[in-house]
Design a protein around this motif. Sequence first.
Motif, PDB file in Angstrom:
ATOM      1  N   ALA A 148       5.278 -10.127  11.148  1.00 35.74           N
ATOM      2  CA  ALA A 148       5.630  -9.582   9.835  1.00 35.74           C
ATOM      3  C   ALA A 148       4.441  -9.693   8.898  1.00 35.74           C
ATOM      4  O   ALA A 148       3.792 -10.739   8.808  1.00 35.74           O
ATOM      5  N   ILE A 149       4.130  -8.610   8.215  1.00 35.68           N
ATOM      6  CA  ILE A 149       3.102  -8.589   7.177  1.00 35.68           C
ATOM      7  C   ILE A 149       3.825  -8.347   5.860  1.00 35.68           C
ATOM      8  O   ILE A 149       4.377  -7.271   5.623  1.00 35.68           O
ATOM      9  N   GLY A 150       3.873  -9.356   5.005  1.00 33.98           N
ATOM     10  CA  GLY A 150       4.639  -9.256   3.780  1.00 33.98           C
ATOM     11  C   GLY A 150       3.934  -8.473   2.691  1.00 33.98           C
ATOM     12  O   GLY A 150       2.704  -8.330   2.691  1.00 33.98           O
ATOM     13  N   LEU A 154      -0.208  -8.359   1.486  1.00 35.61           N
ATOM     14  CA  LEU A 154      -1.032  -7.187   1.206  1.00 35.61           C
ATOM     15  C   LEU A 154      -1.550  -7.188  -0.230  1.00 35.61           C
ATOM     16  O   LEU A 154      -2.689  -6.781  -0.489  1.00 35.61           O
ATOM     17  N   ASP A 155      -0.744  -7.659  -1.160  1.00 35.77           N
ATOM     18  CA  ASP A 155      -1.213  -7.789  -2.542  1.00 35.77           C
ATOM     19  C   ASP A 155      -2.427  -8.702  -2.611  1.00 35.77           C
ATOM     20  O   ASP A 155      -3.436  -8.384  -3.269  1.00 35.77           O
ATOM     21  N   GLU A 156      -2.340  -9.846  -1.946  1.00 33.04           N
ATOM     22  CA  GLU A 156      -3.435 -10.814  -1.988  1.00 33.04           C
ATOM     23  C   GLU A 156      -4.697 -10.268  -1.319  1.00 33.04           C
ATOM     24  O   GLU A 156      -5.808 -10.413  -1.835  1.00 33.04           O
ATOM     25  N   VAL A 157      -4.543  -9.640  -0.163  1.00 31.33           N
ATOM     26  CA  VAL A 157      -5.692  -9.116   0.579  1.00 31.33           C
ATOM     27  C   VAL A 157      -6.412  -8.046  -0.235  1.00 31.33           C
ATOM     28  O   VAL A 157      -7.643  -8.087  -0.411  1.00 31.33           O
ATOM     29  N   GLY A 187       1.149   2.365   3.545  1.00 36.97           N
ATOM     30  CA  GLY A 187       1.631   2.700   2.214  1.00 36.97           C
ATOM     31  C   GLY A 187       0.723   2.245   1.096  1.00 36.97           C
ATOM     32  O   GLY A 187       0.867   2.688  -0.058  1.00 36.97           O
ATOM     33  N   ARG A 188      -0.227   1.366   1.409  1.00 39.20           N
ATOM     34  CA  ARG A 188      -1.185   0.895   0.401  1.00 39.20           C
ATOM     35  C   ARG A 188      -2.347   1.872   0.214  1.00 39.20           C
ATOM     36  O   ARG A 188      -3.206   1.657  -0.654  1.00 39.20           O
ATOM     37  N   SER A 223       3.202  -1.534  -5.202  1.00 40.33           N
ATOM     38  CA  SER A 223       2.341  -2.664  -5.546  1.00 40.33           C
ATOM     39  C   SER A 223       0.868  -2.240  -5.476  1.00 40.33           C
ATOM     40  O   SER A 223       0.552  -1.071  -5.615  1.00 40.33           O
ATOM     41  N   VAL A 224      -0.024  -3.182  -5.216  1.00 43.88           N
ATOM     42  CA  VAL A 224      -1.467  -2.920  -5.216  1.00 43.88           C
ATOM     43  C   VAL A 224      -1.816  -1.872  -4.164  1.00 43.88           C
ATOM     44  O   VAL A 224      -1.426  -1.982  -3.007  1.00 43.88           O
TER      45      VAL A 224
END
Length: 330
Positions: A148-150, A154-157, A187-188, A223-224
């Motif tokens: 799982a990649i939360g 992804l926000d932090e990375v 989606g980022r 998000s980011v």
Amino acid sequence: MGLMGLISLSSCVDTDEYDDTATENFEALWKIIDEHYCFFDYKQQAYGLDWQAVYNKYKVRVNNNMNTVQLFEVLCDMLAELRDGHVNLSSSMDLGRYWTWREAYPQNYSDALERHYLGTDYKIASALRYRVLDDNIGYIRCSTFESAIGEGNLDEVLSYLALCRGLIIDIRDNSGGQLTMAERLAGRFVHERTLVGYMQHKTGPGHQEFSQMEERWLEPSSSVRWHKGVCVLTNRSVFSAANDFAVIMHALPGVKLVGDRTGGGSGLPMSSSLPNGWTVRYSACPMYDKDRQHTEFGIDPDVEVGLTDESAHKNIDDIIEKARKLLVNS
């Protein structure tokens, strides 16, 4: 429709009409594939697959005096005719698999080189390893979509890499996992709802009995998000959900695939049981790219690059270096 998680679903295939003998297990397996496998027409065009001819070829190798090891070998040989990495035969003694889709090609990936580029002070967020390279290019190593990649990961990375001039996402040797994780990462990199492909479902036992193509849309993250250039690194061992990630990213502006052709595996797998309890997994629902083209046998990169022994001896990864040059000059 949204993207589906690439998991193996169980199919309600009735094998009660078959007894638990070698010949009946053979008949049951052939029929399950005949009625539920989704790439017959495509593979007939690609390399001349004739499933009825396969039946005739292998039926003569099966008799009720053979032991389970012999039967397993024949059934696996028959399934290998499909040339599909999503096709497996599972028993308590072994897992039948087809790996030629990657074994017959250059690897174009080195874990020793990965360690050289990541160093020892890289950061870890779930399945992602990341750092800033010395030319201010961000590097994310994504080796699997099993974990799982939360959204918080992804926000932090992406926040950490925000000042980088470009981003490399290295998915080489990623054999897949959960398509929902691939979708979450993709989606980022999109800023509006984007058509990224199509999907069909079997509607009957005939080889041509499918639903109409259904659109697959990628929703942008709330998000980011990343707004600069991206290179996705690929090789022949990019398979299943990772192959689909490459297909999705290829549909987005500002993204280039760099490396080798992906391994493929674009069918949503399902599974059924034989009379003897063995389980067969097979591709049941075909997925296509945004141009309605099959990606079962992989997709080509935008920029083809391979690793060379000469560079590897100097601790240089030619594929990473090409991506860095592309991003610096973009």
